[in-house]
Design a protein around this motif. Structure first.
Motif, PDB file in Angstrom:
ATOM      1  N   GLY A 199       0.783  -1.228   0.000  1.00 21.95           N
ATOM      2  CA  GLY A 199       0.000   0.000   0.000  1.00 21.95           C
ATOM      3  C   GLY A 199       0.814   1.277   0.000  1.00 21.95           C
ATOM      4  O   GLY A 199       0.277   2.365   0.243  1.00 21.95           O
TER       5      GLY A 199
ATOM      6  N   SER B  28      -0.415   3.923  -2.556  1.00 20.23           N
ATOM      7  CA  SER B  28      -1.708   4.480  -2.134  1.00 20.23           C
ATOM      8  C   SER B  28      -1.518   5.482  -1.004  1.00 20.23           C
ATOM      9  O   SER B  28      -2.151   6.547  -0.986  1.00 20.23           O
TER      10      SER B  28
ATOM     11  N   ARG C 234      -4.199  -9.104  -2.089  1.00 23.06           N
ATOM     12  CA  ARG C 234      -3.970  -7.966  -2.991  1.00 23.06           C
ATOM     13  C   ARG C 234      -3.173  -8.374  -4.220  1.00 23.06           C
ATOM     14  O   ARG C 234      -3.464  -7.930  -5.331  1.00 23.06           O
TER      15      ARG C 234
ATOM     16  N   THR D 149      -1.320  -1.364   6.924  1.00 29.79           N
ATOM     17  CA  THR D 149      -2.407  -1.173   5.964  1.00 29.79           C
ATOM     18  C   THR D 149      -3.409  -2.325   5.972  1.00 29.79           C
ATOM     19  O   THR D 149      -4.391  -2.269   5.244  1.00 29.79           O
TER      20      THR D 149
ATOM     21  N   PRO E 295      -5.223   3.777   3.540  1.00 30.08           N
ATOM     22  CA  PRO E 295      -4.113   4.627   3.099  1.00 30.08           C
ATOM     23  C   PRO E 295      -4.232   6.055   3.617  1.00 30.08           C
ATOM     24  O   PRO E 295      -3.227   6.658   4.004  1.00 30.08           O
TER      25      PRO E 295
END
Length: 195
Positions: A28, A31, A130, A161, A166
């Motif tokens: 992340g 982000s 993810r 995260t 984020p």
């Protein structure tokens, strides 16, 4: 021409601030960086290492040539970050410190009092979810990186995260920036590495 004065930490005040996000692939970082740029009052540049890899042409290479090309890309990326900061630009970097030489190279190049080292953590289960959803990363990449990326163990600020958005992570970092303690994580790591 702008005059340079020395800060209390010993470096020229012309150096930009480097907000250094370190975490595995799919943790992340990008982000967080995008959200952070919307929160900060001063101009910042987001310099993701993936952008440097994307700029490279893709000729057929042997495995040894691939390794050499990747190392030169990372080394060039580090020098681009150092150059931007030396010119007075604030930068948000997202990086993967999965190889010890990468950290050593950054420690040697970046002004340690002007680096905020941020640990971006995420659970392995969420990383794998993810990674599968993205489809643009080799399967198991984050799992291979997770034990190495945070091996140095020292950060100025950390976020997770898998439990925070984020934007939440970016807010945490933004709140930390105005009153950064000294010595910084980079200063402590330079002492550990005797640089």
């Amino acid at each position: 021409m702008r005059e340079h004065s020395e800060t209390e930490q010993g470096g020229p005040d012309a150096d930009g601030l480097i907000v250094f996000l370190n975490g595995t692939s799919s943790s992340g970082k990008s982000s967080i960086a995008r959200e952070l740029l919307t929160l900060l009052d001063e101009p910042y540049f987001h310099l993701p290492v993936d952008a440097f890899h994307a700029m490279r042409s893709q000729p057929q290479l042997t495995p040894a040539e691939v390794d050499d090309t990747l190392k030169r890309t990372w080394r060039g990326f580090h020098r681009a970050v150092a150059g931007m900061a030396a010119a007075g630009n604030n930068v948000v970097v997202d990086h993967v410190l999965s190889e010890p030489w990468r950290l050593a190279d950054c420690l040697a190049l970046f002004p340690p009092h002007r680096v905020v080292l941020v640990g971006v953590h995420c659970s392995l289960e969420e990383l794998e979810r993810r990674e599968a959803a993205r489809g643009d990363r080799p399967a198991g990449l984050a799992a291979r990186q997770i034990s190495r990326v945070h091996a140095h163990g020292t950060y100025d600020v950390e976020c997770d995260t898998s439990t925070a958005t984020p934007l939440d992570c970016a807010r945490r970092i933004a709140r930390f920036l105005p009153e950064r303690p000294a010595p910084t994580a980079f200063q402590r790591l330079r002492q550990q590495h005797a640089l």
